[in-house]
Motif scaffolding. Sequence first.
Motif, PDB file in Angstrom:
ATOM      1  N   ASP A 113       9.036   2.686  17.213  1.00 24.73           N
ATOM      2  CA  ASP A 113       9.061   2.517  15.761  1.00 24.73           C
ATOM      3  C   ASP A 113       7.984   3.386  15.111  1.00 24.73           C
ATOM      4  O   ASP A 113       6.951   3.688  15.726  1.00 24.73           O
ATOM      5  N   THR A 114       8.215   3.754  13.861  1.00 28.23           N
ATOM      6  CA  THR A 114       7.210   4.494  13.097  1.00 28.23           C
ATOM      7  C   THR A 114       6.257   3.486  12.468  1.00 28.23           C
ATOM      8  O   THR A 114       6.646   2.694  11.609  1.00 28.23           O
ATOM      9  N   VAL A 115       5.015   3.498  12.903  1.00 27.20           N
ATOM     10  CA  VAL A 115       4.000   2.575  12.394  1.00 27.20           C
ATOM     11  C   VAL A 115       3.130   3.329  11.402  1.00 27.20           C
ATOM     12  O   VAL A 115       2.458   4.295  11.758  1.00 27.20           O
ATOM     13  N   THR A 116       3.148   2.883  10.151  1.00 28.59           N
ATOM     14  CA  THR A 116       2.367   3.570   9.110  1.00 28.59           C
ATOM     15  C   THR A 116       1.154   2.735   8.688  1.00 28.59           C
ATOM     16  O   THR A 116       0.021   3.181   8.810  1.00 28.59           O
ATOM     17  N   GLU A 117       1.401   1.518   8.208  1.00 31.80           N
ATOM     18  CA  GLU A 117       0.310   0.662   7.733  1.00 31.80           C
ATOM     19  C   GLU A 117      -0.167  -0.255   8.865  1.00 31.80           C
ATOM     20  O   GLU A 117       0.283  -1.400   8.989  1.00 31.80           O
ATOM     21  N   VAL A 118      -1.066   0.265   9.676  1.00 30.23           N
ATOM     22  CA  VAL A 118      -1.518  -0.465  10.861  1.00 30.23           C
ATOM     23  C   VAL A 118      -2.220  -1.763  10.472  1.00 30.23           C
ATOM     24  O   VAL A 118      -1.930  -2.826  11.041  1.00 30.23           O
ATOM     25  N   PHE A 119      -3.126  -1.710   9.497  1.00 33.20           N
ATOM     26  CA  PHE A 119      -3.894  -2.904   9.130  1.00 33.20           C
ATOM     27  C   PHE A 119      -2.985  -4.007   8.593  1.00 33.20           C
ATOM     28  O   PHE A 119      -3.152  -5.180   8.931  1.00 33.20           O
ATOM     29  N   LYS A 120      -2.023  -3.653   7.753  1.00 28.08           N
ATOM     30  CA  LYS A 120      -1.103  -4.650   7.182  1.00 28.08           C
ATOM     31  C   LYS A 120      -0.263  -5.303   8.274  1.00 28.08           C
ATOM     32  O   LYS A 120      -0.087  -6.522   8.301  1.00 28.08           O
ATOM     33  N   LEU A 121       0.253  -4.485   9.190  1.00 26.83           N
ATOM     34  CA  LEU A 121       1.043  -5.004  10.307  1.00 26.83           C
ATOM     35  C   LEU A 121       0.200  -5.927  11.169  1.00 26.83           C
ATOM     36  O   LEU A 121       0.648  -6.999  11.597  1.00 26.83           O
TER      37      LEU A 121
END
Length: 316
Positions: free
Chosen positions: A83-91
């Motif tokens: 998967d494309t993970v963009t917002e690491v902190f939010k996830l």
Amino acid sequence: MTQERKKLTFEDLISIYFKNFTKIIFTNILFALPFVLVGGILYFLTKDADSLVTAFVVPMCILICYPLNAGVIKVTRNIARGDTVTEVFKLFADAVLNNFRQFIIHGLFLYLFVAIGAFTFSFYYSSAMVMGGVMIILLIAAVLIALVVLMMFFYIPLMTVTYDLSVKDIYKNSVLMAIGEIKVNLAALFAILILTAVCTTPVMILGGIKWLSLGFALLVFLLIYPASCTYASTYLVNRNMVLLLSGEGDKVHSTKNAEERLAKLRQSRENELEGLDIEKLRQSKEEYIFHNGKMMKRSAVLSQLEKKADAERNME
């Protein structure tokens, strides 16, 4: 046009890892920094106390910080499956908040196992060195139990963030997979051992310089080690776990005889459908349902129930 060569499993694992290296480092810091701070505070509070007190108090950092592992699992699982993970902190934060209660339970189990297990292993080891015989057998048994629990924890946190299962079903399935999926578990364990060797080699080289080696070990733990281990195990076990919990275990473990395989599959599906209400399924708007600890597609289950009902009516 030449066809691109398909990457080997470990080759793909490493390729994805380095493509997402900065995200894994950031994820690691979010988990490891609080863990080190809490562990350090507990150590300094008990360093002058009895060694038994220290042995039970310091590991409490596992209980306190383990909910943060939900974030590590969620981020590394998404990375591992492409998967494309963009917002690491939010996830990371969403995973911690959504799974906090169950991870407290997992943390308590792990804390008790580590605290009691360390004492038990030390006792059996010292006794085996003096007495031998039965104590050596008990020491081997303790090591084997520890390995099974370690392999259970390849699945417990991963299952928790992936499916909406009860704690009972999570532990039941994790025990079965820890034993039944021994090949893939050993591959995950091998990957972790390789990573551990890479990370500890510089520490051993710097062993003569105490503070430098300690500082390097701390840096490796803060930046790399926990999230990298989680990524490696998750990459290797996730596919089998999803197939098994989705009722598609025949794609993982095929039998030699085709008729036997089909018979087993039919029987397992009939057993899975027991207790399901066809009217409730028709009215439901959910794409997937959970039944008997497994995730199943609602439309596929509904189709099977309708065929079964038609067959029963024709027999009357």
